[in-house]
Write a protein that holds these residues in place. Structure first.
Motif, PDB file in Angstrom:
ATOM      1  N   PRO A 104       8.511  11.995  19.400  1.00  0.00           N
ATOM      2  CA  PRO A 104       9.383  12.140  20.570  1.00  0.00           C
ATOM      3  C   PRO A 104       9.303  10.948  21.528  1.00  0.00           C
ATOM      4  O   PRO A 104      10.320  10.520  22.070  1.00  0.00           O
ATOM      5  CB  PRO A 104       8.875  13.423  21.224  1.00  0.00           C
ATOM      6  N   GLY A 105       8.101  10.430  21.749  1.00  0.00           N
ATOM      7  CA  GLY A 105       7.962   9.264  22.619  1.00  0.00           C
ATOM      8  C   GLY A 105       8.689   8.055  22.066  1.00  0.00           C
ATOM      9  O   GLY A 105       9.352   7.308  22.803  1.00  0.00           O
ATOM     10  N   ILE A 106       8.575   7.846  20.748  1.00  0.00           N
ATOM     11  CA  ILE A 106       9.248   6.719  20.100  1.00  0.00           C
ATOM     12  C   ILE A 106      10.767   6.891  20.175  1.00  0.00           C
ATOM     13  O   ILE A 106      11.502   5.937  20.456  1.00  0.00           O
ATOM     14  CB  ILE A 106       8.778   6.597  18.640  1.00  0.00           C
ATOM     15  N   ILE A 107      11.240   8.110  19.930  1.00  0.00           N
ATOM     16  CA  ILE A 107      12.678   8.382  20.003  1.00  0.00           C
ATOM     17  C   ILE A 107      13.201   8.106  21.404  1.00  0.00           C
ATOM     18  O   ILE A 107      14.264   7.499  21.583  1.00  0.00           O
ATOM     19  CB  ILE A 107      12.971   9.838  19.591  1.00  0.00           C
ATOM     20  N   ALA A 108      12.465   8.535  22.410  1.00  0.00           N
ATOM     21  CA  ALA A 108      12.899   8.329  23.790  1.00  0.00           C
ATOM     22  C   ALA A 108      12.966   6.845  24.138  1.00  0.00           C
ATOM     23  O   ALA A 108      13.938   6.373  24.737  1.00  0.00           O
ATOM     24  CB  ALA A 108      11.954   9.053  24.745  1.00  0.00           C
ATOM     25  N   LEU A 109      11.932   6.094  23.755  1.00  0.00           N
ATOM     26  CA  LEU A 109      11.919   4.656  24.044  1.00  0.00           C
ATOM     27  C   LEU A 109      13.031   3.936  23.277  1.00  0.00           C
ATOM     28  O   LEU A 109      13.701   3.055  23.814  1.00  0.00           O
ATOM     29  CB  LEU A 109      10.558   4.071  23.688  1.00  0.00           C
ATOM     30  N   GLY A 110      13.220   4.323  22.017  1.00  0.00           N
ATOM     31  CA  GLY A 110      14.291   3.723  21.239  1.00  0.00           C
ATOM     32  C   GLY A 110      15.670   4.122  21.725  1.00  0.00           C
ATOM     33  O   GLY A 110      16.647   3.409  21.507  1.00  0.00           O
ATOM     34  N   GLY A 111      15.735   5.264  22.417  1.00  0.00           N
ATOM     35  CA  GLY A 111      17.010   5.752  22.928  1.00  0.00           C
ATOM     36  C   GLY A 111      17.371   5.240  24.298  1.00  0.00           C
ATOM     37  O   GLY A 111      18.411   5.618  24.850  1.00  0.00           O
ATOM     38  N   GLY A 112      16.528   4.387  24.878  1.00  0.00           N
ATOM     39  CA  GLY A 112      16.877   3.790  26.164  1.00  0.00           C
ATOM     40  C   GLY A 112      15.966   4.131  27.320  1.00  0.00           C
ATOM     41  O   GLY A 112      16.213   3.694  28.450  1.00  0.00           O
TER      42      GLY A 112
END
Length: 227
Positions: A104-112
Motif C-alpha cells: 500500500p505504501g508503494i502504491i500510494a507513492l507511485g500514485g502521486g
C-alpha cells in the motif's frame, strides 16, 4: 579484475542513494515520483562513475584500460538491473506484512503521494480507499526509503512486483564489496574468497525475503556493506 568489483559495487550502491536524494529534492519542489525518476537516477550513476574513473584517483587502473573497463562494468550493471527485474516479476509477494502496508505504501507513492507536503494520508485523499485498508499507522509513520525506490520502478514499469529488484541488486553489492575486501588477505586463496563472499551475501534474512517487500533483508545487506 579487482577494478570490476570496486566500480560495479559502487555503481549498484549509488543507484538507490542517488534515487533517494533525487526523490527527496523533487518532493521538496512539489514533484511526486514519476516514470523518469529511476531512469534519470541510472543515468546519473553512469555519469558519476565515469567521472570517478576518468577524473579522480579513486580507481586507478592502467590508463589504456580505464575507458574499456568502465563501459564493460556499466554494461554488467544494466544487465543486472534487467535480470533482477525479470526475476522479481516471476513471484508475487503474498507475505502478510508485504500486503498489509509495504505494498500500500508503494502504491500510494507511485500514485502521486508526496509525504513532504501530505505527511498523513487520510480519508479525504483519493488514494485512501485503494491503499490504506486499516493500516494507517504503518503506512503513515513507517520509514519510506525502500518504498520510494520500489515505487520508482513500479511507476516506470506499471508492475507492482518489479520494485523487488533492489533485493537482488543488494545481494550483488554485498558479494562485490566483500570480494574486494578479501583481496587484501593474501593467505586466502582465490576460490575461497569467492565462496566466502557468496556466503556473506546470501545471508538467511536476505534470502528469505527476496520475493517479498519486507525490508529486513535489505537492511541486513546494507549493514553488511557498512561493516
Amino acid at each position: 579484475s579487482i577494478y570490476y568489483c570496486q566500480l560495479l559495487g559502487l555503481q549498484i550502491l549509488l543507484l538507490p542513494a542517488v534515487l533517494l536524494m533525487l526523490t527527496a529534492l523533487l518532493f521538496c519542489l512539489g514533484v511526486p515520483i514519476t516514470i523518469g525518476h529511476f531512469l534519470l537516477s541510472l543515468l546519473m550513476v553512469v555519469v558519476i562513475s565515469f567521472l570517478l574513473v576518468k577524473k579522480t584517483k579513486t580507481f586507478n587502473p592502467p590508463e589504456d584500460f580505464k575507458e574499456r573497463y568502465f563501459w564493460i562494468t556499466t554494461g554488467i550493471l544494466l544487465a543486472l538491473v534487467l535480470i533482477s527485474l525479470f526475476i522479481s516479476l516471476q513471484v508475487h509477494d503474498f507475505s502478510q506484512e508485504g500486503m498489509s502496508y509495504h505494498q500500500p505504501g508503494i502504491i500510494a507513492l507511485g500514485g502521486g503521494w508526496n509525504p513532504f507536503y501530505t505527511p498523513f494520508l487520510n480519508r479525504s485523499d483519493f488514494l485512501y480507499p485503494q491503499v490504506m485498508k486499516g493500516n494507517e499507522l504503518f503506512v503513515n509513520h513507517y520509514t519510506k526509503g525502500s518504498w520510494i525506490t520500489a515505487a520508482a520502478i513500479y511507476r516506470l514499469t506499471g508492475f507492482l512486483e518489479s520494485g523487488k529488484l533492489f533485493h537482488f541488486l543488494y545481494l550483488a553489492a554485498v558479494f562485490l564489496v566483500t570480494l574486494n575486501f578479501l583481496v587484501h588477505f593474501h593467505r586466502i586463496r582465490g576460490p575461497s574468497k569467492v565462496i566466502i563472499s557468496a556466503l556473506v551475501a546470501l545471508n538467511p534474512v536476505a534470502l528469505s525475503q527476496l520475493f517479498s517487500y519486507n525490508n529486513d533483508g535489505q537492511l541486513a545487506s546494507m549493514t553488511t556493506v557498512a561493516i
